[in-house]
Motif scaffolding. Structure first.
Motif, mmCIF file in Angstrom:
data_model
loop_
_atom_site.group_PDB
_atom_site.id
_atom_site.type_symbol
_atom_site.label_atom_id
_atom_site.label_comp_id
_atom_site.label_asym_id
_atom_site.label_seq_id
_atom_site.Cartn_x
_atom_site.Cartn_y
_atom_site.Cartn_z
ATOM 1 N N ARG A 1 0.728 -1.276 0.214
ATOM 2 C CA ARG A 1 -0.133 -0.036 -0.043
ATOM 3 C C ARG A 1 0.949 1.297 0.014
ATOM 4 N NH1 ARG A 1 -2.926 -4.120 2.049
ATOM 5 N NH2 ARG A 1 -5.068 -4.031 1.939
ATOM 6 N N THR A 2 2.024 1.228 0.642
ATOM 7 C CA THR A 2 2.879 2.357 0.632
ATOM 8 C C THR A 2 4.336 1.679 0.856
ATOM 9 O OG1 THR A 2 3.657 4.651 1.843
ATOM 10 C CG2 THR A 2 2.873 2.749 3.235
ATOM 11 N N ALA A 3 5.428 2.497 1.031
ATOM 12 C CA ALA A 3 6.691 1.963 0.919
ATOM 13 C C ALA A 3 7.669 3.062 1.589
ATOM 14 C CB ALA A 3 7.030 1.814 -0.494
ATOM 15 N N ALA A 4 8.711 2.593 2.307
ATOM 16 C CA ALA A 4 9.732 3.401 2.676
ATOM 17 C C ALA A 4 11.350 3.102 2.147
ATOM 18 C CB ALA A 4 9.681 3.508 4.387
ATOM 19 N N LEU A 5 12.211 3.937 2.183
ATOM 20 C CA LEU A 5 13.339 3.799 1.799
ATOM 21 C C LEU A 5 14.370 3.948 3.086
ATOM 22 C CD1 LEU A 5 14.119 5.771 -1.363
ATOM 23 C CD2 LEU A 5 13.725 3.576 -1.383
ATOM 24 N N VAL A 6 15.045 2.987 3.338
ATOM 25 C CA VAL A 6 15.960 2.954 4.666
ATOM 26 C C VAL A 6 17.451 3.150 4.013
ATOM 27 C CG1 VAL A 6 16.598 1.589 6.664
ATOM 28 C CG2 VAL A 6 14.294 1.470 5.765
ATOM 29 N N GLY A 7 18.253 3.918 4.355
ATOM 30 C CA GLY A 7 19.548 4.235 4.079
ATOM 31 C C GLY A 7 20.406 2.843 4.703
ATOM 32 N N THR A 8 21.687 2.985 4.360
ATOM 33 C CA THR A 8 22.479 1.957 4.790
ATOM 34 C C THR A 8 23.036 2.249 6.219
ATOM 35 O OG1 THR A 8 24.343 3.067 3.555
ATOM 36 C CG2 THR A 8 23.469 0.943 2.442
ATOM 37 N N ASP A 9 22.988 3.783 6.633
ATOM 38 C CA ASP A 9 23.197 4.116 7.943
ATOM 39 C C ASP A 9 22.008 4.042 9.001
ATOM 40 O OD1 ASP A 9 21.364 5.987 6.965
ATOM 41 O OD2 ASP A 9 22.734 7.687 7.461
ATOM 42 N N GLY A 10 21.147 3.445 8.329
ATOM 43 C CA GLY A 10 19.907 2.982 9.383
ATOM 44 C C GLY A 10 18.793 4.172 9.380
ATOM 45 N N ALA B 1 -2.307 -3.203 -3.282
ATOM 46 C CA ALA B 1 -3.326 -4.290 -3.133
ATOM 47 C C ALA B 1 -4.775 -3.807 -3.220
ATOM 48 C CB ALA B 1 -2.957 -5.017 -1.899
ATOM 49 N N PRO B 2 -5.067 -2.509 -2.611
ATOM 50 C CA PRO B 2 -6.676 -2.415 -2.810
ATOM 51 C C PRO B 2 -7.107 -2.506 -4.261
ATOM 52 C CG PRO B 2 -5.462 -1.032 -1.059
ATOM 53 C CD PRO B 2 -4.339 -1.647 -1.713
ATOM 54 N N THR B 3 -6.476 -2.013 -5.093
ATOM 55 C CA THR B 3 -6.736 -1.860 -6.479
ATOM 56 C C THR B 3 -6.249 -2.784 -7.546
ATOM 57 O OG1 THR B 3 -5.302 -0.033 -7.193
ATOM 58 C CG2 THR B 3 -7.545 0.603 -6.175
ATOM 59 N N GLY B 4 -5.367 -3.346 -7.532
ATOM 60 C CA GLY B 4 -4.511 -4.159 -8.273
ATOM 61 C C GLY B 4 -3.552 -3.245 -9.077
ATOM 62 N N ALA B 5 -3.330 -1.857 -8.741
ATOM 63 C CA ALA B 5 -2.545 -0.849 -9.379
ATOM 64 C C ALA B 5 -1.000 -1.366 -9.287
ATOM 65 C CB ALA B 5 -2.854 0.629 -9.194
ATOM 66 N N ILE C 1 -3.293 5.339 -8.328
ATOM 67 C CA ILE C 1 -3.523 4.131 -7.913
ATOM 68 C C ILE C 1 -4.715 3.878 -7.770
ATOM 69 C CG2 ILE C 1 -1.095 3.970 -7.267
ATOM 70 C CD1 ILE C 1 -2.029 4.701 -4.381
ATOM 71 N N ASP C 2 -5.878 4.811 -7.587
ATOM 72 C CA ASP C 2 -7.148 4.485 -7.515
ATOM 73 C C ASP C 2 -7.949 4.729 -8.701
ATOM 74 O OD1 ASP C 2 -6.785 7.347 -7.632
ATOM 75 O OD2 ASP C 2 -7.836 7.696 -5.847
ATOM 76 N N GLY C 3 -7.135 4.960 -9.721
ATOM 77 C CA GLY C 3 -7.545 4.915 -11.136
ATOM 78 C C GLY C 3 -8.303 6.273 -11.383
ATOM 79 N N ARG C 4 -7.817 7.324 -10.470
ATOM 80 C CA ARG C 4 -8.062 8.827 -10.824
ATOM 81 C C ARG C 4 -7.246 9.133 -11.965
ATOM 82 N NH1 ARG C 4 -4.706 9.340 -6.960
ATOM 83 N NH2 ARG C 4 -3.190 11.105 -6.810
ATOM 84 N N ARG C 5 -8.131 10.309 -12.759
ATOM 85 C CA ARG C 5 -7.376 10.699 -14.011
ATOM 86 C C ARG C 5 -6.811 11.939 -13.991
ATOM 87 N NH1 ARG C 5 -11.459 7.092 -15.675
ATOM 88 N NH2 ARG C 5 -10.910 6.059 -17.726
ATOM 89 N N ASP C 6 -6.952 12.660 -12.892
ATOM 90 C CA ASP C 6 -6.361 13.965 -13.131
ATOM 91 C C ASP C 6 -5.086 14.035 -11.674
ATOM 92 O OD1 ASP C 6 -5.996 16.732 -13.392
ATOM 93 O OD2 ASP C 6 -7.538 17.215 -11.821
ATOM 94 N N LEU C 7 -4.227 14.162 -12.361
ATOM 95 C CA LEU C 7 -2.790 14.251 -11.523
ATOM 96 C C LEU C 7 -2.184 15.618 -11.759
ATOM 97 C CD1 LEU C 7 -1.541 10.606 -12.500
ATOM 98 C CD2 LEU C 7 -3.125 11.395 -10.578
ATOM 99 N N PRO C 8 -2.642 16.637 -11.214
ATOM 100 C CA PRO C 8 -1.858 17.966 -11.531
ATOM 101 C C PRO C 8 -0.581 18.132 -10.989
ATOM 102 C CG PRO C 8 -3.566 18.225 -9.764
ATOM 103 C CD PRO C 8 -3.895 16.816 -10.283
#
Length: 610
Positions: free
Chosen positions: A28-37, A252-256, A329-336
């Motif tokens: 659903r979301t994600a995080a980046l973890v640096g090699t310094d923790g 996962a909620p939409t398959g996007a 990711i929810d299918g919306r078309r407008d991404l200003p």
């Protein structure tokens, strides 16, 4: 090290390189973890939500979650085998400890809304002091917040989002941040958990026993998922890491399927080529479906087909045709698209952008990518439904009327529309795959009209997309500039991989666009794209080059080029979008495009080698 000042890292710099990160997520979301923790990037509750931690885009204003040994230490980072559980190890004079970072995969809707991010610190040898500083900056660092802290719990509140931090170590409040210092002896551990809280989801402690249960459950989820892979070839570890990365980019909620989990990581440090990739590019997602099907993962393809039908993607009444090039990711078309002027950008690479104005572009190649993925799903997954076929037929009918027009092309240039050969190629793919499906399953279609359009495209490419002067297929009709996108020609089965015209094209591309197995998309000086500056080599093109060499029977060259490309991966086997002059990763990270093309190249090269 100046602990608590987000502008200075363990190595004395303000930023760790893009490649010095691992990715964790919960589909659903994600995080980046640096090699310094340090967690440098995290959006909550979705991929495309405003960031909570964004120090990768601004070391001072972005926000971060530092967690590290409180003494000089070397670090190493790896994934728990066959999973997306990330482990960062600290090696110091008096001991060894590790951070286990993961987001549990939860299917029950209320608990899934928590998006719990667990950081478990374990001392495995000797003893080690640790420190933590949790400094969220809501709304891309623009939204003020308050914090309430007591003993082992803190609640961060902003106008749009509230987060609860619980820990098994003491917490102290410092203005709008929270910090902790503790010392671990061998076998001891401390657990931190960060939860999104709402009216329905309340703060909840994460004791050590629950952290262990969640760790085991998360390991089991990823191991079980990867166990479905049918790939048993030479590069199993790299292929499986790519598959795990692609799975992390699914919503996962939409398959996007998002193109990347980040925004505005630069294609050139100090340059303006910084874009928001946290959306569903039709092309990228369709190619991802192909890669997943290749490995035997059919549920992701099925979920994406559901995204297309549930959101009415192929029935769009848009000004440029049934399809936009990308969707939310929810299918919306407008991404200003807008610029965040208060953030300096990674290593000063402004602007930082959110949203993407390219939604308004016409990119005809997306129709070929999409119809090809539907064709492959129909062939390798489940036969498509009658409703899906009606949508496919309508799209192919539209394409028969509209393929012969200029567009912005696959590379999303902002220099105006042109008659791109790759766009014509993929229009041919869309119509040809539609014909195949109709013939194989006896489905209704205006086949005479479809064949007439297909053949007209073929003749146009052969007549106007071939430059006798260059001895190659070129970027645009009746021009002489080369473009690595035409590497798709033999893969799309438009031309034989040993056709003399194709072999001449491959040689021309090798001479003009290939640098030590790395491939540039095109030459911006010869083909102005409306943007300042240059860029690195494009990794999907490098893997396409491997596949083109493979199909041409030049297996020794293909294998060497592939092995060289593997050396450019980061320490975890992850890739950004591009590779710079000295091997550094550039662009959004990790990039679906790169990993899906690695899978395809590995699969086909392995099969050719026998």
């Amino acid at each position: 090290m100046e602990f608590g000042n987000g502008s200075v890292r363990a190595d004395g710099s303000r930023y760790v390189p893009i490649s010095e990160h691992g990715l964790i997520g919960d589909l659903r979301t994600a995080a980046l973890v640096g090699t310094d923790g340090t967690i440098d990037w995290y959006c909550c509750p979705r991929f495309d939500s405003p960031s909570v931690f964004a120090s990768i885009l601004d070391a001072d204003r972005g926000g971060s979650w530092e967690l590290a040994a409180d003494v000089p230490a070397r670090t190493r980072q790896f994934y728990f085998p066959d999973t997306n559980v990330l482990i960062t190890r600290f090696y110091a004079a008096d001991g060894v400890a590790e951070i286990q970072d993961f987001l549990p995969i939860v299917h029950e809707s209320r608990e899934a809304a928590r998006h719990r991010l667990i950081r478990r610190v374990i001392c495995v040898r000797g003893n080690l002091p640790f420190r933590a500083r949790i400094a969220p900056r809501f709304g891309y660092g623009a939204e003020p917040h308050t914090v309430r802290a007591q003993a082992q719990e803190a609640v961060f509140e902003s106008s749009s989002l509230s987060l609860a931090l619980t820990a098994t170590a003491p917490l102290e409040c410092d203005g709008t941040d929270v910090w902790s210092r503790f010392k671990l002896l061998e076998g001891e551990s401390v657990v931190f958990a960060l939860d999104r809280i709402t009216d329905d989801v309340h703060p909840r402690a994460c004791p050590r026993s629950e952290a262990e249960e969640q760790f085991q459950a998360t390991v089991k989820f990823w191991s079980h998922w990867l166990g479905q892979s049918r790939y048993r070839g030479r590069w199993r570890e790299m292929v499986h890491r790519s598959a795990l990365a692609l799975k992390l980019l699914t919503y996962a909620p939409t398959g996007a399927i998002v193109a990347a989990p980040t925004t505005s990581l630069p294609e050139q440090v100090g340059g303006e080529r910084n874009w928001d990739y946290r959306y569903v590019w039709v092309r990228d997602a369709a190619f991802c479906v192909y890669a997943m099907l290749r490995l035997g993962f059919t549920s992701e393809a099925e979920a994406f087909m559901g995204f297309l039908s549930d959101r009415g993607i192929m029935q769009g009444p848009g000004p440029t045709g049934p399809l936009q090039i990308m969707y939310g990711i929810d299918g919306r078309r407008d991404l200003p698209e807008s610029e965040l002027l208060h953030l300096e950008g990674h290593l000063g690479s402004a602007p930082v952008r959110v949203g993407n104005a390219a939604t308004k572009q016409l990119q005809l190649d997306i129709y070929g990518a999409l119809i090809d993925s539907v064709y492959l799903y129909d062939k390798w997954g489940q036969p498509i439904s009658s409703g899906h076929w009606d949508e496919v037929g309508a799209v192919v009918d539209w394409l028969c009327d509209h393929w012969d027009q200029p567009d912005e092309g696959i590379w999303e240039t902002r220099g105006g529309r042109r008659d791109y050969v790759y766009s014509r190629l993929m229009c041919w793919v869309a119509i040809e795959r539609g014909i195949r499906m109709a013939n194989r399953r006896g489905l209704p279609a205006d086949l005479p009209r479809w064949r007439q359009s297909r053949d007209a495209i073929y003749r146009q490419i052969m007549r106007e997309g071939w430059s006798a002067e260059r001895g190659a297929f070129v970027q645009a009709l009746d021009e002489d500039v080369l473009d690595a996108a035409v590497l798709m020609m033999p893969m799309a089965k438009f031309i034989s991989p040993t056709d003399p015209k194709w072999l001449a094209t491959l040689d021309a591309l090798t001479t003009d666009l290939v640098s030590d197995s790395l491939v540039y998309r095109y030459d911006p000086e010869a083909s102005p794209d409306g943007l300042r500056g240059s860029e690195g080599t494009f990794s999907i093109c490098s893997f396409w080059y491997v596949e083109a060499l493979t199909r041409a029977g030049r297996l020794e060259e293909a294998r060497l080029a592939f092995e060289k490309m593997l050396t450019y991966a980061n320490h975890l086997g992850l890739y950004a979008e591009e590779i710079g002059r000295t091997g550094e990763q550039l662009g959004n990270f990790p990039q679906a495009f790169t990993h899906l093309s690695l899978i395809s190249a590995a699969f086909n090269l392995d099969r050719a080698l026998g």
